[in-house]
Design a protein around this motif. Structure first.
Motif, PDB file in Angstrom:
ATOM      1  N   ILE A   9       0.915  -1.310  -0.116  1.00 19.18           N
ATOM      2  CA  ILE A   9       0.059   0.062   0.070  1.00 19.18           C
ATOM      3  C   ILE A   9       1.070   1.281  -0.165  1.00 19.18           C
ATOM      4  O   ILE A   9       0.511   2.307  -0.554  1.00 19.18           O
ATOM      5  CB  ILE A   9      -0.962  -0.008   1.307  1.00 19.18           C
ATOM      6  N   ASN A  10       2.064   1.339   0.618  1.00 20.76           N
ATOM      7  CA  ASN A  10       2.607   2.310   0.644  1.00 20.76           C
ATOM      8  C   ASN A  10       3.467   2.596  -0.694  1.00 20.76           C
ATOM      9  O   ASN A  10       3.732   3.584  -1.264  1.00 20.76           O
ATOM     10  CB  ASN A  10       3.918   2.396   1.712  1.00 20.76           C
ATOM     11  N   LEU A  11       4.028   1.513  -1.595  1.00 23.11           N
ATOM     12  CA  LEU A  11       4.597   1.654  -2.622  1.00 23.11           C
ATOM     13  C   LEU A  11       3.564   2.104  -3.810  1.00 23.11           C
ATOM     14  O   LEU A  11       3.973   2.946  -4.651  1.00 23.11           O
ATOM     15  CB  LEU A  11       5.065   0.390  -3.184  1.00 23.11           C
ATOM     16  N   LEU A  12       2.130   1.517  -3.532  1.00 19.87           N
ATOM     17  CA  LEU A  12       1.065   2.037  -4.320  1.00 19.87           C
ATOM     18  C   LEU A  12       0.984   3.782  -4.046  1.00 19.87           C
ATOM     19  O   LEU A  12       0.687   4.214  -5.284  1.00 19.87           O
ATOM     20  CB  LEU A  12      -0.175   1.059  -4.066  1.00 19.87           C
ATOM     21  N   SER A  13       0.859   3.977  -2.945  1.00 13.11           N
ATOM     22  CA  SER A  13       0.616   5.389  -2.462  1.00 13.11           C
ATOM     23  C   SER A  13       1.622   6.260  -3.167  1.00 13.11           C
ATOM     24  O   SER A  13       1.597   7.396  -3.688  1.00 13.11           O
ATOM     25  CB  SER A  13       0.285   5.584  -1.088  1.00 13.11           C
ATOM     26  N   PHE A  14       2.963   5.860  -3.094  1.00 14.76           N
ATOM     27  CA  PHE A  14       3.999   6.529  -3.445  1.00 14.76           C
ATOM     28  C   PHE A  14       3.833   6.661  -4.968  1.00 14.76           C
ATOM     29  O   PHE A  14       4.076   7.583  -5.608  1.00 14.76           O
ATOM     30  CB  PHE A  14       5.322   5.727  -3.206  1.00 14.76           C
ATOM     31  N   SER A  15       3.348   5.333  -5.703  1.00 16.58           N
ATOM     32  CA  SER A  15       3.192   5.462  -7.161  1.00 16.58           C
ATOM     33  C   SER A  15       2.164   6.362  -7.531  1.00 16.58           C
ATOM     34  O   SER A  15       2.163   7.024  -8.603  1.00 16.58           O
ATOM     35  CB  SER A  15       2.922   3.975  -7.519  1.00 16.58           C
ATOM     36  N   PHE A  16       0.946   6.621  -6.955  1.00 13.22           N
ATOM     37  CA  PHE A  16      -0.051   7.153  -7.081  1.00 13.22           C
ATOM     38  C   PHE A  16       0.554   8.892  -7.242  1.00 13.22           C
ATOM     39  O   PHE A  16       0.116   9.571  -8.137  1.00 13.22           O
ATOM     40  CB  PHE A  16      -1.058   7.312  -6.250  1.00 13.22           C
ATOM     41  N   MET A  17       1.288   9.342  -6.334  1.00 13.30           N
ATOM     42  CA  MET A  17       1.879  10.562  -6.443  1.00 13.30           C
ATOM     43  C   MET A  17       2.629  10.847  -7.536  1.00 13.30           C
ATOM     44  O   MET A  17       2.466  11.835  -8.331  1.00 13.30           O
ATOM     45  CB  MET A  17       2.735  10.859  -5.032  1.00 13.30           C
ATOM     46  N   GLY A  18       3.572   9.771  -7.823  1.00 14.94           N
ATOM     47  CA  GLY A  18       4.262  10.112  -9.233  1.00 14.94           C
ATOM     48  C   GLY A  18       3.445  10.114 -10.504  1.00 14.94           C
ATOM     49  O   GLY A  18       3.849  10.715 -11.400  1.00 14.94           O
ATOM     50  N   ILE A  19       2.638   9.124 -10.400  1.00 16.74           N
ATOM     51  CA  ILE A  19       1.802   9.123 -11.678  1.00 16.74           C
ATOM     52  C   ILE A  19       0.724  10.300 -11.964  1.00 16.74           C
ATOM     53  O   ILE A  19       0.840  10.823 -12.993  1.00 16.74           O
ATOM     54  CB  ILE A  19       0.717   7.833 -11.717  1.00 16.74           C
ATOM     55  N   ASP A  20       0.405  10.786 -10.622  1.00 12.92           N
ATOM     56  CA  ASP A  20      -0.278  11.933 -10.827  1.00 12.92           C
ATOM     57  C   ASP A  20       0.185  13.267 -11.256  1.00 12.92           C
ATOM     58  O   ASP A  20      -0.272  14.069 -11.882  1.00 12.92           O
ATOM     59  CB  ASP A  20      -1.394  12.044  -9.532  1.00 12.92           C
ATOM     60  N   LYS A  21       1.612  13.254 -10.642  1.00 16.60           N
ATOM     61  CA  LYS A  21       2.454  14.393 -11.014  1.00 16.60           C
ATOM     62  C   LYS A  21       2.771  14.354 -12.602  1.00 16.60           C
ATOM     63  O   LYS A  21       2.607  15.434 -13.378  1.00 16.60           O
ATOM     64  CB  LYS A  21       3.694  14.317 -10.322  1.00 16.60           C
ATOM     65  N   TYR A  22       2.895  13.065 -13.184  1.00 13.05           N
ATOM     66  CA  TYR A  22       3.265  12.933 -14.550  1.00 13.05           C
ATOM     67  C   TYR A  22       1.885  13.444 -15.366  1.00 13.05           C
ATOM     68  O   TYR A  22       2.072  13.972 -16.353  1.00 13.05           O
ATOM     69  CB  TYR A  22       3.504  11.513 -14.932  1.00 13.05           C
ATOM     70  N   LYS A  23       0.891  13.090 -14.921  1.00  4.52           N
ATOM     71  CA  LYS A  23      -0.476  13.293 -15.557  1.00  4.52           C
ATOM     72  C   LYS A  23      -0.773  14.708 -15.554  1.00  4.52           C
ATOM     73  O   LYS A  23      -1.251  15.470 -16.463  1.00  4.52           O
ATOM     74  CB  LYS A  23      -1.724  12.554 -15.001  1.00  4.52           C
ATOM     75  N   ALA A  24      -0.430  15.585 -14.513  1.00  8.84           N
ATOM     76  CA  ALA A  24      -0.562  16.832 -14.568  1.00  8.84           C
ATOM     77  C   ALA A  24       0.332  17.807 -15.235  1.00  8.84           C
ATOM     78  O   ALA A  24      -0.033  18.534 -16.100  1.00  8.84           O
ATOM     79  CB  ALA A  24      -0.242  17.373 -12.742  1.00  8.84           C
ATOM     80  N   ILE A  25       1.640  17.540 -15.667  1.00  8.05           N
ATOM     81  CA  ILE A  25       2.466  17.782 -16.362  1.00  8.05           C
ATOM     82  C   ILE A  25       2.154  17.809 -17.803  1.00  8.05           C
ATOM     83  O   ILE A  25       2.093  18.741 -18.630  1.00  8.05           O
ATOM     84  CB  ILE A  25       3.899  17.236 -16.186  1.00  8.05           C
TER      85      ILE A  25
END
Length: 90
Positions: A9-25
């Motif tokens: 769940i921590n790897l998933l949560s970490f990944s969510f932040m990275g994916i969302d940042k990529y999508k925002a850019i």
């Protein structure tokens, strides 16, 4: 088994932040803030906080800057209370 859940769940949560940042850019469809908070509430708060600062994402949003650490502190206090009441800390 519980350790593997916490790790996942921590790897998933970490990944969510990275994916969302990529999508925002890249102006793509984003991960909802609700999903980001739910993953933190499901014991992924450490991953969420790490992701916020590694990817520099949501660090200007007060609800994240204060909310994620608040979730972590609540979880930590709950865990310590559980350890104490189970006799592990006596």
């Amino acid at each position: 088994m519980f350790f593997y859940y916490i790790l996942f769940i921590n790897l998933l949560s970490f990944s969510f932040m990275g994916i969302d940042k990529y999508k925002a850019i890249h102006h793509k469809w984003r991960i909802s803030e609700k999903t980001l908070f739910v993953s933190a509430l499901l014991l992924g708060s450490v991953g969420s906080i790490a992701g916020m600062y590694v990817f520099r994402h949501k660090t200007k949003h007060k609800q994240f800057v204060y909310g994620m650490p608040a979730i972590f502190l609540f979880q930590l206090l709950f865990f310590l209370l559980w350890l104490y009441t189970s006799g592990a800390l006596k």
